[in-house]
Write a protein that holds these residues in place. Structure first.
Motif, PDB file in Angstrom:
ATOM      1  N   THR A  13       0.724  -1.260   0.048  1.00 18.49           N
ATOM      2  CA  THR A  13      -0.032  -0.033  -0.155  1.00 18.49           C
ATOM      3  C   THR A  13       0.680   1.334   0.108  1.00 18.49           C
ATOM      4  O   THR A  13       0.665   2.434  -0.264  1.00 18.49           O
ATOM      5  CB  THR A  13      -0.827   0.001   1.362  1.00 18.49           C
ATOM      6  OG1 THR A  13      -0.109  -0.157   2.517  1.00 18.49           O
ATOM      7  CG2 THR A  13      -1.977  -1.104   1.104  1.00 18.49           C
ATOM      8  N   ALA A  14       2.106   1.199   0.327  1.00 15.67           N
ATOM      9  CA  ALA A  14       2.990   2.098   0.296  1.00 15.67           C
ATOM     10  C   ALA A  14       3.857   2.312  -0.791  1.00 15.67           C
ATOM     11  O   ALA A  14       4.347   3.538  -1.527  1.00 15.67           O
ATOM     12  CB  ALA A  14       4.111   2.139   1.504  1.00 15.67           C
ATOM     13  N   VAL A  15       3.921   1.149  -1.655  1.00 14.95           N
ATOM     14  CA  VAL A  15       4.833   0.900  -2.869  1.00 14.95           C
ATOM     15  C   VAL A  15       3.921   1.304  -4.066  1.00 14.95           C
ATOM     16  O   VAL A  15       4.339   2.432  -4.886  1.00 14.95           O
ATOM     17  CB  VAL A  15       5.570  -0.312  -3.034  1.00 14.95           C
ATOM     18  CG1 VAL A  15       5.891  -0.287  -4.461  1.00 14.95           C
ATOM     19  CG2 VAL A  15       6.181  -0.585  -1.844  1.00 14.95           C
ATOM     20  N   VAL A  16       2.732   0.956  -4.131  1.00 11.99           N
ATOM     21  CA  VAL A  16       1.678   1.121  -5.259  1.00 11.99           C
ATOM     22  C   VAL A  16       1.492   2.758  -5.484  1.00 11.99           C
ATOM     23  O   VAL A  16       1.603   3.014  -6.676  1.00 11.99           O
ATOM     24  CB  VAL A  16       0.416   0.431  -5.153  1.00 11.99           C
ATOM     25  CG1 VAL A  16      -0.514   0.826  -6.122  1.00 11.99           C
ATOM     26  CG2 VAL A  16       0.683  -1.006  -5.243  1.00 11.99           C
ATOM     27  N   PRO A  17       1.285   3.526  -4.623  1.00 11.67           N
ATOM     28  CA  PRO A  17       1.117   5.258  -5.012  1.00 11.67           C
ATOM     29  C   PRO A  17       2.403   5.489  -5.556  1.00 11.67           C
ATOM     30  O   PRO A  17       2.313   6.444  -6.571  1.00 11.67           O
ATOM     31  CB  PRO A  17       0.755   5.771  -3.596  1.00 11.67           C
ATOM     32  CG  PRO A  17       0.141   4.542  -2.795  1.00 11.67           C
ATOM     33  CD  PRO A  17       0.925   3.250  -3.106  1.00 11.67           C
ATOM     34  N   VAL A  18       3.664   5.377  -5.195  1.00 13.92           N
ATOM     35  CA  VAL A  18       4.560   5.710  -5.643  1.00 13.92           C
ATOM     36  C   VAL A  18       4.756   5.237  -7.067  1.00 13.92           C
ATOM     37  O   VAL A  18       5.162   6.080  -8.245  1.00 13.92           O
ATOM     38  CB  VAL A  18       5.946   5.336  -4.761  1.00 13.92           C
ATOM     39  CG1 VAL A  18       7.169   5.785  -5.408  1.00 13.92           C
ATOM     40  CG2 VAL A  18       5.809   5.923  -3.343  1.00 13.92           C
ATOM     41  N   ALA A  47      -3.725   1.358  -7.244  1.00 10.18           N
ATOM     42  CA  ALA A  47      -3.868   2.669  -6.554  1.00 10.18           C
ATOM     43  C   ALA A  47      -5.219   2.906  -5.916  1.00 10.18           C
ATOM     44  O   ALA A  47      -5.130   3.537  -4.667  1.00 10.18           O
ATOM     45  CB  ALA A  47      -3.627   3.729  -7.510  1.00 10.18           C
ATOM     46  N   VAL A  48      -6.056   2.573  -6.312  1.00  9.47           N
ATOM     47  CA  VAL A  48      -7.596   2.688  -5.783  1.00  9.47           C
ATOM     48  C   VAL A  48      -7.659   1.822  -4.460  1.00  9.47           C
ATOM     49  O   VAL A  48      -8.029   2.553  -3.409  1.00  9.47           O
ATOM     50  CB  VAL A  48      -8.629   2.160  -6.994  1.00  9.47           C
ATOM     51  CG1 VAL A  48      -9.878   1.949  -6.101  1.00  9.47           C
ATOM     52  CG2 VAL A  48      -8.771   3.052  -7.949  1.00  9.47           C
ATOM     53  N   LEU A  49      -7.178   0.772  -4.626  1.00  7.18           N
ATOM     54  CA  LEU A  49      -7.086  -0.110  -3.315  1.00  7.18           C
ATOM     55  C   LEU A  49      -6.239   0.549  -2.205  1.00  7.18           C
ATOM     56  O   LEU A  49      -6.659   0.410  -0.928  1.00  7.18           O
ATOM     57  CB  LEU A  49      -6.651  -1.533  -3.496  1.00  7.18           C
ATOM     58  CG  LEU A  49      -7.670  -2.207  -4.314  1.00  7.18           C
ATOM     59  CD1 LEU A  49      -7.141  -3.632  -4.792  1.00  7.18           C
ATOM     60  CD2 LEU A  49      -9.243  -2.292  -3.940  1.00  7.18           C
ATOM     61  N   GLY A 224       0.100  11.326   3.032  1.00 11.57           N
ATOM     62  CA  GLY A 224       0.956  11.695   1.919  1.00 11.57           C
ATOM     63  C   GLY A 224       0.765  10.560   0.754  1.00 11.57           C
ATOM     64  O   GLY A 224       0.650  11.027  -0.434  1.00 11.57           O
ATOM     65  N   LEU A 225       0.738   9.317   1.290  1.00 12.74           N
ATOM     66  CA  LEU A 225       0.434   8.135   0.391  1.00 12.74           C
ATOM     67  C   LEU A 225      -0.921   8.253  -0.201  1.00 12.74           C
ATOM     68  O   LEU A 225      -1.068   7.908  -1.378  1.00 12.74           O
ATOM     69  CB  LEU A 225       0.817   6.953   1.150  1.00 12.74           C
ATOM     70  CG  LEU A 225       2.130   6.548   1.441  1.00 12.74           C
ATOM     71  CD1 LEU A 225       2.241   5.412   2.485  1.00 12.74           C
ATOM     72  CD2 LEU A 225       3.042   6.493   0.130  1.00 12.74           C
ATOM     73  N   LEU A 226      -1.876   8.835   0.542  1.00 13.20           N
ATOM     74  CA  LEU A 226      -3.325   9.071  -0.088  1.00 13.20           C
ATOM     75  C   LEU A 226      -3.219  10.186  -1.073  1.00 13.20           C
ATOM     76  O   LEU A 226      -3.911   9.742  -2.280  1.00 13.20           O
ATOM     77  CB  LEU A 226      -4.371   9.341   1.189  1.00 13.20           C
ATOM     78  CG  LEU A 226      -5.535   9.794   0.622  1.00 13.20           C
ATOM     79  CD1 LEU A 226      -6.486   8.559   0.201  1.00 13.20           C
ATOM     80  CD2 LEU A 226      -6.273  10.334   1.914  1.00 13.20           C
ATOM     81  N   THR A 227      -2.599  11.112  -0.879  1.00 12.15           N
ATOM     82  CA  THR A 227      -2.394  12.054  -1.808  1.00 12.15           C
ATOM     83  C   THR A 227      -1.976  11.433  -3.063  1.00 12.15           C
ATOM     84  O   THR A 227      -2.359  11.939  -4.339  1.00 12.15           O
ATOM     85  CB  THR A 227      -1.624  13.132  -1.404  1.00 12.15           C
ATOM     86  OG1 THR A 227      -2.272  14.002  -0.139  1.00 12.15           O
ATOM     87  CG2 THR A 227      -1.520  14.360  -2.445  1.00 12.15           C
ATOM     88  N   LEU A 228      -0.704  10.999  -3.124  1.00 15.13           N
ATOM     89  CA  LEU A 228      -0.080  10.350  -4.173  1.00 15.13           C
ATOM     90  C   LEU A 228      -0.970   9.090  -4.962  1.00 15.13           C
ATOM     91  O   LEU A 228      -1.133   9.172  -5.972  1.00 15.13           O
ATOM     92  CB  LEU A 228       1.121   9.331  -3.831  1.00 15.13           C
ATOM     93  CG  LEU A 228       2.401  10.275  -3.169  1.00 15.13           C
ATOM     94  CD1 LEU A 228       3.595   9.521  -2.851  1.00 15.13           C
ATOM     95  CD2 LEU A 228       2.888  11.299  -4.494  1.00 15.13           C
TER      96      LEU A 228
END
Length: 366
Positions: A13-18, A47-49, A224-228
């Motif tokens: 969940t941290a890798v996918v937004p990046v 990214a949705v999940l 921050g990750l939600l924004t990405l």
């Protein structure tokens, strides 16, 4: 603390937004071959999940109704940026883009998300219970914003066609901001208890019973990750839109269907988060997400496009067609009858879903 942060950053969940943002940077503004479109679609789903996960972390930290407000505003701000970007690109179709997107968001949230959540909660728990005072206030605000911004332009006579004059557009933009500001103040300050989940006996649930709240540091990272993730969702959705447009055109459907598909993709994080809350018997949280998203979509989009219209060429068509006005009126009536009792059965959920299905069917075959 370092071990916990390292564990958090190595989660998918941290890798996918990046990854989504990096892929967006490499694909933005380019024609994508079929293989890349498939990759973009896969990352978009991830990214949705991820967005749903981080929104739930933040919601758990700040509590309701602030948690649902964070996701609604975050999605809407990026949605507004997408609309303005597409309008800047120009073209004959951009004149109705804001109207089509906002109306699609209203129908998706007020009928699709609300209906699905009521159906899930009532089937799982026997009855969907929510706070009629808070939900009624949200519905009244949505109905007023939609009428002022999307219905009145069809009947005004200052300009030919379903358009506002400059003065009328300015009034609609200011009224949208004032009403949205008043609602947020009511929701978060003066009458916060109206927007909290309730028990079967009508008692307010102000504490999450399941787990300890995450730390401020973890919530900040999730923000921050939600924004990405949201940037990735909206940007990648725009990237695959040419492929969607080609498919829609090949199928002989109207181009307005593209806006519906993009709106469905953009609102998918809120849909998943709302359904999860409904499964936990937190229907009020689901309704906060749905109606708050509809309200934010109108309250932020109309002022943004009004400001953008100062330097954008071409008309800005906001007025709905007669068919869409009937659907909007039906939505307001059905929603009012759903909200008044403060509880709903599978029948109410099914009614909302049928109205949403009618909207989709008329979008495909007007």
């Amino acid at each position: 603390m370092i071990v916990r942060l390292r564990s958090l950053l190595t989660q998918w969940t941290a890798v996918v937004p990046v990854v989504a943002v990096v892929l967006l940077a490499f694909t933005w503004g380019r024609d994508l071959p079929g293989a890349i479109v498939a990759l973009v679609t896969l990352v978009l789903a991830g990214a949705v999940l991820a967005a749903v996960h981080h929104a739930e972390v933040i919601a758990h930290r700040v509590g309701e109704p602030f948690g649902s407000l964070v996701l609604a505003i975050a999605v809407t701000i990026i949605e507004v940026a997408l609309i303005v970007t597409l309008m800047v690109d120009g073209g004959p179709k951009s004149s109705t883009l804001a109207r089509d997107t906002v109306f699609a968001a209203v129908m998706i949230t007020c009928n699709g998300i609300v209906g699905l959540c009521l159906l899930v909660a009532s089937l799982r728990h026997g009855l969907a219970v929510f706070n009629a005072e808070g939900t009624g206030a949200a519905l009244a605000t949505v109905a007023t914003l939609a009428t002022l911004s999307l219905v009145f332009p069809t009947f005004t006579t200052s300009r030919p066609g379903p358009e506002f004059s400059t003065t009328q557009l300015t009034f609609a933009a200011l009224a949208s901001l004032v009403l949205y500001g008043l609602f947020v103040t009511t929701q978060t300050v003066r009458h916060r208890d109206y927007f909290l989940p309730i028990t079967r006996l009508g008692e307010v649930i102000d504490v999450d019973e399941h787990a300890n709240a995450p730390s401020a540091c973890a919530a900040g990272i999730s923000l921050g990750l939600l924004t990405l993730a949201l940037v990735g969702v909206v940007g990648l959705a725009k990237g695959v839109s040419p492929t969607i447009e080609s498919g829609v055109e090949a199928a002989g459907m109207p181009q307005s269907v593209v806006g519906v598909i993009i709106a469905l993709l953009v609102l998918l994080p809120e849909t998943i988060a709302a359904v999860r809350s409904a499964r936990r018997d937190r229907v009020q949280t689901s309704l906060n997400l749905a109606l708050g998203s509809a309200m934010a979509s109108i309250g932020l989009t109309i002022p943004a496009v009004a400001l953008a219209s100062v330097w954008l060429s071409g008309p800005l068509v906001l007025g709905l067609s007669s068919t869409h006005m009937v659907l909007l009126a039906l939505t307001v009536v059905v929603s009012s009858l759903t909200v008044v009792p403060g509880r709903a059965t599978p029948l109410q959920g099914g009614v909302h879903l049928v109205v949403f299905a009618a909207y989709l069917e008329l979008a495909v075959t007007p």
